[in-house]
Structures are given as structure tokens and as C-alpha cells.
Design an enzyme around this catalytic site. Structure first.
Site, mmCIF file in Angstrom:
data_model
loop_
_atom_site.group_PDB
_atom_site.id
_atom_site.type_symbol
_atom_site.label_atom_id
_atom_site.label_comp_id
_atom_site.label_asym_id
_atom_site.label_seq_id
_atom_site.Cartn_x
_atom_site.Cartn_y
_atom_site.Cartn_z
ATOM 1 N N CYS A 2 -1.837 32.361 29.629
ATOM 2 C CA CYS A 2 -2.050 32.484 31.055
ATOM 3 C C CYS A 2 -2.422 33.909 31.407
ATOM 4 O O CYS A 2 -2.605 34.756 30.550
ATOM 5 C CB CYS A 2 -0.780 32.083 31.814
ATOM 6 S SG CYS A 2 -0.140 30.465 31.362
ATOM 7 N N ARG A 50 -2.473 29.670 35.265
ATOM 8 C CA ARG A 50 -1.980 28.897 34.130
ATOM 9 C C ARG A 50 -3.084 28.218 33.331
ATOM 10 O O ARG A 50 -3.982 27.594 33.905
ATOM 11 C CB ARG A 50 -0.997 27.822 34.613
ATOM 12 C CG ARG A 50 -0.326 27.113 33.412
ATOM 13 C CD ARG A 50 0.646 26.052 33.825
ATOM 14 N NE ARG A 50 1.356 25.549 32.642
ATOM 15 C CZ ARG A 50 1.824 24.330 32.501
ATOM 16 N NH1 ARG A 50 1.703 23.456 33.483
ATOM 17 N NH2 ARG A 50 2.428 23.964 31.391
#
Length: 632
Positions: A2, A50
Site C-alpha cells: 500500500c 490500499r
């Protein structure tokens, strides 16, 4: 995998604007295209982008602990999270998700900063403890995942996975650091002890930072280091069996994913070994991919194809040509800081190729550093043996004189290029290894610099931090110290930066099984004869993998991910080479001498000298400075 960003007020805990944190995180959207989130409280804000790999739907971030007393944003993977979760549950911990992020929260609440020693993985995270009012910033052992930091004028510290996240903050000063230019022109990248912008730092690999409201930030604390001070005992058979166990452990632990997984395959020892062990552990064909060049002398796709056929992988390959690097601005933008490892181009292309079919790819990075696979390490090992026979009082005058009068012959066969060897033998081992690593030595750099950079650089030389690192290394020999420097300096600054930025640019998670810390610690304990034997580096690994791989893969000359820059700058990029002498950013700043830049371009194009690497350095520096939009 991420992107993370955030703001922490270490002075008075002022309100944090969530839109500011959101803009910082959104600058990292390429690292996390699958989701986003922001959380703020008095004096702190955390942002997240994410890329879903594990527990695809159940682990959004920022994530709170079950008792809501802590919150985290996390970039990376914890490979042993299931075992840790089971241990924590025995102690009473409860979990609401099936992923690794929540395990870090529970581990912090159980063990505090000591939780890091229990984490097997690659990571950079920011964890805010609401009760203690502390922000815990941490980075993995080898620096696989990055974390940039900057103190700002409002009494806050901003942090982000990439420099572009900090650039989204309006209070960040955009003033280039001339010492970073000196570092960059020496190594081809900006090492982790510095940033291209003044006031921006990188949390060192294997370090953490614990911040509190109302207190000045302390220096980062080291929580892990590799040591070469101990030697493993046992027969070659015993050590080989242990190494094979560690290799398998590293590979299989990194095959855990809830998305399609594959591997980069160059046809060299390291990536071929990873593919071999993946095939051994998988019921399905391994998905492999490789990149070749339209210049036959540096193309390795034939070897990659041989390994793919041996293990019946689902293999794909693609050829890179000069036309693939027309968009230099994109390449510079991926790295933010100037970055001149030209293998970034094929690495980006192989990441793009992999991303068409998988979301996670295993690489072979790390073995050369840990097991002594670089030619420079073998040369250094031999030079150290010579230093052991001749005292410095004799070596300095004799070899120093030979080095000065011997002609520089980059065009000659390696055995006739003695100038660098003579100069190296006149110096200490650390000084000699710094010379071997440097793209340009100090006199060559000075000939390119303008008066402004020479004045601002002063007495600083980029080699000094590397030399100091080697002289204080936990090592028993010169080879140990060289490998230690490669693991601590070269690996995070060059290799891991290259793989992280290029993979994240296309939303791909790259994993390095040969950097499993248990494997590296074992490799660091091997006797020198198990690392280097005759002209073979990485000897024990090659010997061990004879059970899986053919000898022409294991024992062919090492090539690496080579890009044919020299020919490109004499052909389709000749105009780009000539254009650097007209760069306002390089010349009008006083950093470089216009006539010197024009001279090396013409010498290269006319084939008098090979300045391909230096020209690439200058082009990428110019492009990177343009992208940073520097201001006074």
C-alpha cells in the site's frame, strides 16, 4: 502492499485537516488503487491507499484495534501473521479480520516496540496509540518498504511512502540539497542517509521512531542489524542442507496470497532458484515472466526460456527497445529523487508484464549481497588478501604511483584495466571498496562540477559515509565488511528502491524471498570459502542448487539486468545526450560546467570514451529536478 501518509504534531497538538492528509495519500494512489481512508484526531492524521493482497474485503485502513485504543496505517506484508495471531489469541487477544494488519496492532499492545522483532516481513507502518498519545513509525529490517519524513514549520512531522506524498503538503520546502547531488553523482542514487530535498529524511532500514506530543522528536532507534562476527561450523554437506532449508523457508513463506502470484525470471542463478523452489512447492504451474533486449549481447531471454521449460512454467516474455524509454519524464516521476540505475527500465517493463496476469511477483533480489555474488566482492576479497601480505607503508607509495601513471582503459579486457586496482591497493580496504562501488571517483566528479557546487560541497565526499560504515561493521574480514556495506547502503538505496517504485507504479506487489532475515543471518555466518571459491561467488548457493538447476545456468558468467545505454546514447538518444549541456537546472544553477557536459557527450557519441552511465545520470538528474518544481 500500500501507500501510507500522515501528519503528527510533536509540539502543540493542533487540529489536522483531513483533506490535507487525503491529498497526501492520493498522491500515492498508484501504490493502492483498491481503496483509501483517512483518520484524524487532535494532533494526528493518518492516510492510506490500499492494494488488496490478503483478506481482500475485510481489512480496510486506517484500522483500529478491537478496543479502539490504537490505529494503524500499514504498507507491506507480515508473512508469519497466522502464527503470531495464534500466539496472541492464547494470551487473550481478539480479532475481527483475517489479515495481517490487525495482528500488528495486537502485537504492539502486547509487546510495545519489541513487537518488531517478532514480525517476519517487509513493512513500513505508522501506529498511533490513543492512550499513550504516541506515534510509532517503523521500517523493516532491510528497507524493502520506504518511509520519508519531514519536519514542517508548524511544529509537525509529515511522513509518506514516497516523496511525492510529502510534496502534496503545502508547507514542505522544495530546496535541493547540493550534498545529495554529490551523493547521486557518486552512486547513481541518493542513499538513505540523505534526500534530494533539504529537510526531508528517510527512516533507516531496521529502525523505528517513537514520537510524543509535547516533545521534540528523538533520533531513530535501531531495532535490528545483521552481523558477520560469527562463523557457522560444519561440513559442506551440513551447511548446504541448512542453506536449502532457509531458501525453501524464504520462498514458501512468501507464496501466501489471496490473489494470483508469479515470479520474475531472468535466467540467472537467483531468480531461477526462486522459480525452482516455487515449482517444488506449488501444485499449479508457476507464472513466470522475463524481459529481453533488441541488443543480442545483453539479452538473456534464452536462459530464462530454458528454466521456464525445465519447470513447465506459464512463461511470458517481452523485448525492450530504445523506443520504450522515450517517456523519460515518466521514469523520473516514478522515483521522485534522481535515480540512475538503468536497469530500472527493464524492471518497470517486467513489472508491467507481470501485472497483466498476477498481483504479486517473487524476485531474486538479495542473494548477491548476502552470499557474495557480485564481481566487485570477489575482487575486493582478493585485494584484501594482497593487503594482508603488504603493509600500508609499502602499498601506499608503490601502488599509488602505479595507479597515477597507468592509463585508464575502459575499452580494454578486464585483466588489462589495472588502474583502478592499483589505486585501490594503495588505500585501505574500505576506501578501495568505495572506489569500486562509485560510478565516478572524486577527481572525475570535480571536473564536471561548476564553481557553485564545488563551493557548497566543501570538504564533504560521498565516499565518507560508506567508508565509516565499513570501518565500524560487525565483521571479521574485509569481505564481511563489504557485504555488510552492500546490505546496509547499496541494497536499500538502489536495489530495493528500484523494485519498490517500479512495481508500485503499476500496482504490483514484489516480494524478495532471498531477503528472509533468517536466510541472510545464516549466510552472514558462512565461512568465506563457502561464499567465494576460486572465481565463483555465491559458491554454496550454486553448489546447493545443483540438485535443481543445470550447470550452464548456475556457472555461466554473471551478467545482471544490463541496459544497452552506451549504444542508445550514440543512436536514438544522441540528441538527449547533447542536450544536457543546455540544461538550465544543471548549468545555470552553478552545479555543473557547461563545457565539461558538452565534452563528455561528444566524446561518447564519437566513441572516444564510454560515458553512457554518466550521461544517463545527468539526464535523470535533470528530469528529476524538473519534476520536483524546486523553489527558493
Amino acid at each position: 502492499m500500500c501507500g501510507i501518509a500522515g501528519i503528527f504534531h510533536y509540539g502543540t497538538p493542533k487540529p489536522v485537516d483531513p483533506r490535507r492528509v487525503e491529498r497526501m495519500a492520493d498522491a500515492l494512489a498508484h501504490r493502492g488503487p483498491d481503496g483509501s481512508g483517512v483518520w484524524t484526531a487532535p494532533g494526528v492524521g493518518l492516510g492510506h491507499r490500499r492494494l488488496s493482497i490478503i483478506d481482500l474485503a475485510g481489512s480496510p485502513q486506517p484500522m483500529h484495534s478491537v478496543d479502539r485504543r490504537a490505529v494503524i496505517v500499514f504498507n507491506g506484508e507480515i508473512y508469519n501473521y497466522r502464527a503470531l495471531r495464534a500466539e496472541l489469541e492464547v494470551g487473550g487477544a481478539r480479532f475481527h479480520t483475517g489479515g495481517d494488519t490487525e495482528v500488528i496492532l495486537a502485537a504492539w499492545q502486547r509487546w510495545g516496540p519489541g513487537c518488531l522483532e517478532r514480525l517476519d516481513g517487509m513493512f513500513a507502518f505508522a501506529l498511533y496509540d490513543c492512550e499513550r498519545r504516541q506515534l510509532f513509525l517503523a521500517r523493516d529490517r532491510f528497507g524493502v518498504k520506504p518511509l520519508f519524513l519531514a519536519r514542517l514549520s508548524d511544529g509537525s512531522m509529515a511522513f509518506a511512502s514516497e516523496l511525492k506524498g510529502l510534496l502534496a503538503h503545502p508547507l514542505l520546502r522544495r530546496v535541493a540539497d547540493p550534498l545529495a547531488v554529490e551523493d547521486y553523482m557518486t552512486w547513481g542514487y541518493v542513499p538513505d542517509h540523505r534526500s534530494i530535498l533539504k529537510g526531508v529524511e528517510k527512516l533507516p532500514a531496521g529502525h523505528f521512531l517513537l514520537l510524543e506530543h509535547g516533545r521534540e522528536p528523538p533520533p531513530p532507534r535501531q531495532w535490528w542489524d545483521v552481523s558477520f562476527e560469527h562463523r557457522a561450523k560444519g561440513s559442506t554437506a551440513d551447511l548446504s542442507a541448512e542453506l536449502l532449508h532457509r531458501l525453501r523457508e524464504g520462498v514458501t513463506s512468501r507464496m501466501v496470497a489471496d490473489v494470483p502470484l508469479g515470479a520474475f525470471l531472468s535466467g540467472g542463478v537467483d531468480s531461477s532458484s526462486v522459480v525452482a523452489l516455487m515449482a517444488e512447492a506449488s501444485r499449479d504451474p508457476v507464472r513466470s515472466c522475463s524481459i529481453g533486449f533488441d541488443v543480442e549481447a545483453v539479452d538473456e531471454t534464452g536462459y530464462a526460456r530454458q528454466v521456464a521449460e525445465l519447470f513447465a512454467t506459464d512463461h511470458r516474455e517481452r523485448v525492450v527497445s530504445p523506443g520504450d524509454i522515450v517517456d523519460l519524464d515518466r521514469i523520473a516521476g516514478i522515483f521522485d529523487e534522481p535515480f540512475a540505475d538503468a536497469s530500472a527500465l527493464p524492471t518497470l517493463r517486467v513489472c508491467e508484464l507481470a501485472r497483466e496476469n498476477v498481483k504479486v511477483a517473487l524476485s531474486g533480489d538479495g542473494a548477491d549481497e548476502a552470499l557474495a555474488g557480485y564481481r566487485r566482492q570477489m575482487f575486493h576479497h582478493r585485494e584484501e588478501q594482497a593487503r594482508g601480505f603488504l603493509p600500508q607503508a609499502l602499498r601506499g607509495p608503490v601502488f599509488g604511483t602505479l595507479g597515477k601513471v597507468w592509463p585508464k582503459a575502459d575499452w580494454a579486457p578486464r585483466g588489462l584495466r589495472a588502474k583502478t586496482t592499483f589505486l585501490s591497493l594503495a588505500e585501505s580496504g574500505a576506501q578501495g571498496y568505495a572506489r569500486a562501488l562509485a560510478i565516478l571517483d572524486a577527481p572525475s566528479r570535480a571536473r564536471l562540477y561548476g564553481e557553485g557546487l564545488l563551493r557548497e560541497r566543501g570538504d564533504y565526499r560521498a565516499e565518507n559515509p560508506l567508508i565509516a560504515l565499513m570501518e565500524t561493521a560487525p565483521a571479521r574480514s574485509g569481505l564481511d565488511a563489504a557485504q555488510y556495506a552492500d546490505l546496509k547502503f547499496w541494497l536499500p538505496g538502489d536495489i530495493l528502491t528500484k523494485v519498490d517504485r517500479t512495481s508500485m507504479a503499476v500496482g504490483l506487489e514484489a516480494r524478495e524471498p532471498l531477503l528472509d532475515h533468517r536466510l541472510v543471518s545464516f549466510a552472514a555466518s558462512l565461512p568465506e570459502r563457502q561464499r567465494i571459491r576460486g572465481r565463483q561467488g555465491k559458491w554454496l548457493m550454486k553448489h546447493t542448487m545443483e540438485r535443481c538447476l543445470p550447470r550452464d545456468i548456475l556457472y555461466r558468467p554473471k551478467q545482471g539486468f544490463v541496459t544497452p545505454l552506451a549504444e542508445w546514447f550514440r543512436g536514438p538518444l544522441a540528441g538527449t545526450a547533447r542536450g544536457i549541456a543546455a540544461s538550465e537546472r544543471l548549468v545555470d544553477s552553478g552545479w555543473f560546467d557547461r563545457r565539461a557536459l558538452a565534452r563528455i557527450a561528444e566524446q561518447h557519441i564519437s566513441r572516444q570514451y564510454d560515458h553512457g552511465r554518466v550521461l544517463w545520470q545527468l539526464v535523470m538528474l535533470d528530469k528529476s529536478l524538473a519534476g520536483l518544481d524546486l523553489r527558493g
